[in-house]
Write a protein that holds these residues in place. Structure first.
Motif, PDB file in Angstrom:
ATOM      1  N   SER A  68      80.187   7.639  49.483  1.00  0.00           N
ATOM      2  CA  SER A  68      80.379   7.361  48.062  1.00  0.00           C
ATOM      3  C   SER A  68      81.734   6.704  47.806  1.00  0.00           C
ATOM      4  O   SER A  68      81.830   5.754  47.023  1.00  0.00           O
ATOM      5  CB  SER A  68      80.262   8.656  47.263  1.00  0.00           C
ATOM      6  N   GLY A  69      82.758   7.199  48.459  1.00  0.00           N
ATOM      7  CA  GLY A  69      84.088   6.596  48.312  1.00  0.00           C
ATOM      8  C   GLY A  69      84.111   5.148  48.769  1.00  0.00           C
ATOM      9  O   GLY A  69      84.688   4.279  48.101  1.00  0.00           O
ATOM     10  N   TYR A  70      83.469   4.873  49.888  1.00  0.00           N
ATOM     11  CA  TYR A  70      83.390   3.499  50.394  1.00  0.00           C
ATOM     12  C   TYR A  70      82.577   2.622  49.441  1.00  0.00           C
ATOM     13  O   TYR A  70      82.981   1.508  49.101  1.00  0.00           O
ATOM     14  CB  TYR A  70      82.778   3.496  51.789  1.00  0.00           C
ATOM     15  N   GLY A  71      81.463   3.150  48.975  1.00  0.00           N
ATOM     16  CA  GLY A  71      80.631   2.398  48.039  1.00  0.00           C
ATOM     17  C   GLY A  71      81.349   2.086  46.736  1.00  0.00           C
ATOM     18  O   GLY A  71      81.231   0.979  46.200  1.00  0.00           O
ATOM     19  N   LYS A  72      82.105   3.043  46.235  1.00  0.00           N
ATOM     20  CA  LYS A  72      82.860   2.815  45.001  1.00  0.00           C
ATOM     21  C   LYS A  72      83.924   1.738  45.195  1.00  0.00           C
ATOM     22  O   LYS A  72      84.170   0.915  44.308  1.00  0.00           O
ATOM     23  CB  LYS A  72      83.510   4.109  44.523  1.00  0.00           C
ATOM     24  N   CYS A  73      84.559   1.734  46.363  1.00  0.00           N
ATOM     25  CA  CYS A  73      85.558   0.699  46.653  1.00  0.00           C
ATOM     26  C   CYS A  73      84.898  -0.678  46.688  1.00  0.00           C
ATOM     27  O   CYS A  73      85.410  -1.636  46.115  1.00  0.00           O
ATOM     28  CB  CYS A  73      86.256   1.002  47.976  1.00  0.00           C
ATOM     29  N   ILE A  74      83.763  -0.770  47.369  1.00  0.00           N
ATOM     30  CA  ILE A  74      83.033  -2.041  47.451  1.00  0.00           C
ATOM     31  C   ILE A  74      82.622  -2.493  46.055  1.00  0.00           C
ATOM     32  O   ILE A  74      82.784  -3.667  45.692  1.00  0.00           O
ATOM     33  CB  ILE A  74      81.796  -1.909  48.369  1.00  0.00           C
ATOM     34  N   LEU A  75      82.092  -1.579  45.265  1.00  0.00           N
ATOM     35  CA  LEU A  75      81.667  -1.913  43.908  1.00  0.00           C
ATOM     36  C   LEU A  75      82.831  -2.405  43.054  1.00  0.00           C
ATOM     37  O   LEU A  75      82.698  -3.346  42.284  1.00  0.00           O
ATOM     38  CB  LEU A  75      81.011  -0.697  43.249  1.00  0.00           C
ATOM     39  N   ALA A  76      83.984  -1.782  43.219  1.00  0.00           N
ATOM     40  CA  ALA A  76      85.151  -2.154  42.413  1.00  0.00           C
ATOM     41  C   ALA A  76      85.730  -3.502  42.807  1.00  0.00           C
ATOM     42  O   ALA A  76      86.399  -4.146  41.998  1.00  0.00           O
ATOM     43  CB  ALA A  76      86.222  -1.075  42.526  1.00  0.00           C
ATOM     44  N   TYR A  91      83.873  -6.117  44.656  1.00  0.00           N
ATOM     45  CA  TYR A  91      82.908  -7.091  45.171  1.00  0.00           C
ATOM     46  C   TYR A  91      83.076  -8.495  44.603  1.00  0.00           C
ATOM     47  O   TYR A  91      82.679  -9.473  45.231  1.00  0.00           O
ATOM     48  CB  TYR A  91      81.468  -6.596  44.981  1.00  0.00           C
ATOM     49  N   THR A  92      83.671  -8.633  43.450  1.00  0.00           N
ATOM     50  CA  THR A  92      83.850  -9.971  42.889  1.00  0.00           C
ATOM     51  C   THR A  92      85.086 -10.671  43.433  1.00  0.00           C
ATOM     52  O   THR A  92      85.228 -11.879  43.273  1.00  0.00           O
ATOM     53  CB  THR A  92      83.953  -9.915  41.354  1.00  0.00           C
ATOM     54  N   ASP A  93      85.968  -9.919  44.063  1.00  0.00           N
ATOM     55  CA  ASP A  93      87.189 -10.489  44.623  1.00  0.00           C
ATOM     56  C   ASP A  93      87.435  -9.901  46.015  1.00  0.00           C
ATOM     57  O   ASP A  93      88.436  -9.232  46.248  1.00  0.00           O
ATOM     58  CB  ASP A  93      88.374 -10.201  43.698  1.00  0.00           C
ATOM     59  N   VAL A  94      86.496 -10.140  46.904  1.00  0.00           N
ATOM     60  CA  VAL A  94      86.553  -9.559  48.237  1.00  0.00           C
ATOM     61  C   VAL A  94      87.644 -10.224  49.065  1.00  0.00           C
ATOM     62  O   VAL A  94      87.762 -11.444  49.097  1.00  0.00           O
ATOM     63  CB  VAL A  94      85.200  -9.704  48.956  1.00  0.00           C
ATOM     64  N   THR A  95      88.452  -9.407  49.694  1.00  0.00           N
ATOM     65  CA  THR A  95      89.445  -9.880  50.650  1.00  0.00           C
ATOM     66  C   THR A  95      89.327  -9.029  51.901  1.00  0.00           C
ATOM     67  O   THR A  95      88.803  -7.906  51.863  1.00  0.00           O
ATOM     68  CB  THR A  95      90.874  -9.768  50.095  1.00  0.00           C
ATOM     69  N   LYS A  96      89.816  -9.537  52.987  1.00  0.00           N
ATOM     70  CA  LYS A  96      89.725  -8.823  54.252  1.00  0.00           C
ATOM     71  C   LYS A  96      90.442  -7.470  54.149  1.00  0.00           C
ATOM     72  O   LYS A  96      91.550  -7.381  53.615  1.00  0.00           O
ATOM     73  CB  LYS A  96      90.340  -9.649  55.368  1.00  0.00           C
ATOM     74  N   ASP A  97      89.792  -6.453  54.665  1.00  0.00           N
ATOM     75  CA  ASP A  97      90.333  -5.098  54.750  1.00  0.00           C
ATOM     76  C   ASP A  97      90.608  -4.441  53.400  1.00  0.00           C
ATOM     77  O   ASP A  97      91.366  -3.474  53.330  1.00  0.00           O
ATOM     78  CB  ASP A  97      91.607  -5.067  55.601  1.00  0.00           C
ATOM     79  N   VAL A  98      89.981  -4.911  52.335  1.00  0.00           N
ATOM     80  CA  VAL A  98      90.233  -4.333  51.020  1.00  0.00           C
ATOM     81  C   VAL A  98      89.762  -2.869  50.954  1.00  0.00           C
ATOM     82  O   VAL A  98      90.388  -2.055  50.287  1.00  0.00           O
ATOM     83  CB  VAL A  98      89.605  -5.184  49.893  1.00  0.00           C
ATOM     84  N   CYS A  99      88.721  -2.524  51.670  1.00  0.00           N
ATOM     85  CA  CYS A  99      88.212  -1.146  51.684  1.00  0.00           C
ATOM     86  C   CYS A  99      88.312  -0.551  53.088  1.00  0.00           C
ATOM     87  O   CYS A  99      87.515   0.320  53.465  1.00  0.00           O
ATOM     88  CB  CYS A  99      86.767  -1.118  51.195  1.00  0.00           C
ATOM     89  N   LYS A 100      89.282  -0.985  53.820  1.00  0.00           N
ATOM     90  CA  LYS A 100      89.439  -0.566  55.216  1.00  0.00           C
ATOM     91  C   LYS A 100      89.618   0.945  55.342  1.00  0.00           C
ATOM     92  O   LYS A 100      89.000   1.580  56.198  1.00  0.00           O
ATOM     93  CB  LYS A 100      90.630  -1.289  55.836  1.00  0.00           C
ATOM     94  N   ASP A 101      90.448   1.530  54.511  1.00  0.00           N
ATOM     95  CA  ASP A 101      90.709   2.974  54.604  1.00  0.00           C
ATOM     96  C   ASP A 101      89.464   3.800  54.292  1.00  0.00           C
ATOM     97  O   ASP A 101      89.164   4.771  54.986  1.00  0.00           O
ATOM     98  CB  ASP A 101      91.845   3.378  53.666  1.00  0.00           C
ATOM     99  N   GLU A 102      88.732   3.400  53.265  1.00  0.00           N
ATOM    100  CA  GLU A 102      87.521   4.114  52.896  1.00  0.00           C
ATOM    101  C   GLU A 102      86.463   3.990  53.992  1.00  0.00           C
ATOM    102  O   GLU A 102      85.777   4.955  54.327  1.00  0.00           O
ATOM    103  CB  GLU A 102      86.963   3.579  51.566  1.00  0.00           C
ATOM    104  N   PHE A 103      86.345   2.785  54.563  1.00  0.00           N
ATOM    105  CA  PHE A 103      85.390   2.595  55.650  1.00  0.00           C
ATOM    106  C   PHE A 103      85.780   3.422  56.870  1.00  0.00           C
ATOM    107  O   PHE A 103      84.913   4.011  57.528  1.00  0.00           O
ATOM    108  CB  PHE A 103      85.271   1.122  56.036  1.00  0.00           C
ATOM    109  N   ALA A 104      87.065   3.486  57.165  1.00  0.00           N
ATOM    110  CA  ALA A 104      87.530   4.258  58.322  1.00  0.00           C
ATOM    111  C   ALA A 104      87.167   5.735  58.168  1.00  0.00           C
ATOM    112  O   ALA A 104      86.737   6.378  59.133  1.00  0.00           O
ATOM    113  CB  ALA A 104      89.030   4.082  58.503  1.00  0.00           C
TER     114      ALA A 104
END
Length: 65
Positions: free
Chosen positions: A28-36, A38-51
């Motif tokens: 859920s934390g990773y999904g929320k980061c992606i959702l927040a 997704y319109t301005d995706v940059t490399k490693d923007v959700c790296k911590d949540e994915f980890a």
């Protein structure tokens, strides 16, 4: 009495179980980061949540890598 993880045989089925039940909070934390972002995706923007999500899945699946 057996647990759902013990009765789930295939690795893919175990992954599905753990990603939706065992690691739901991290997913859920990773999904929320992606959702927040997704319109301005940059490399490693959700790296911590994915980890955190990946670590939970590795532990739940019994992998050490």
């Amino acid at each position: 009495m057996s647990t759902p993880a013990a009765t789930t045989k295939t690795p893919l089925a175990r992954l599905a179980l753990h990603s939706t039940a065992t690691c739901a909070v991290q997913a859920s934390g990773y999904g929320k980061c992606i959702l927040a972002t997704y319109t301005d995706v940059t490399k490693d923007v959700c790296k911590d949540e994915f980890a955190l999500f990946a670590k939970c899945l590795r532990e739940a699946m019994g992998r050490k890598w």
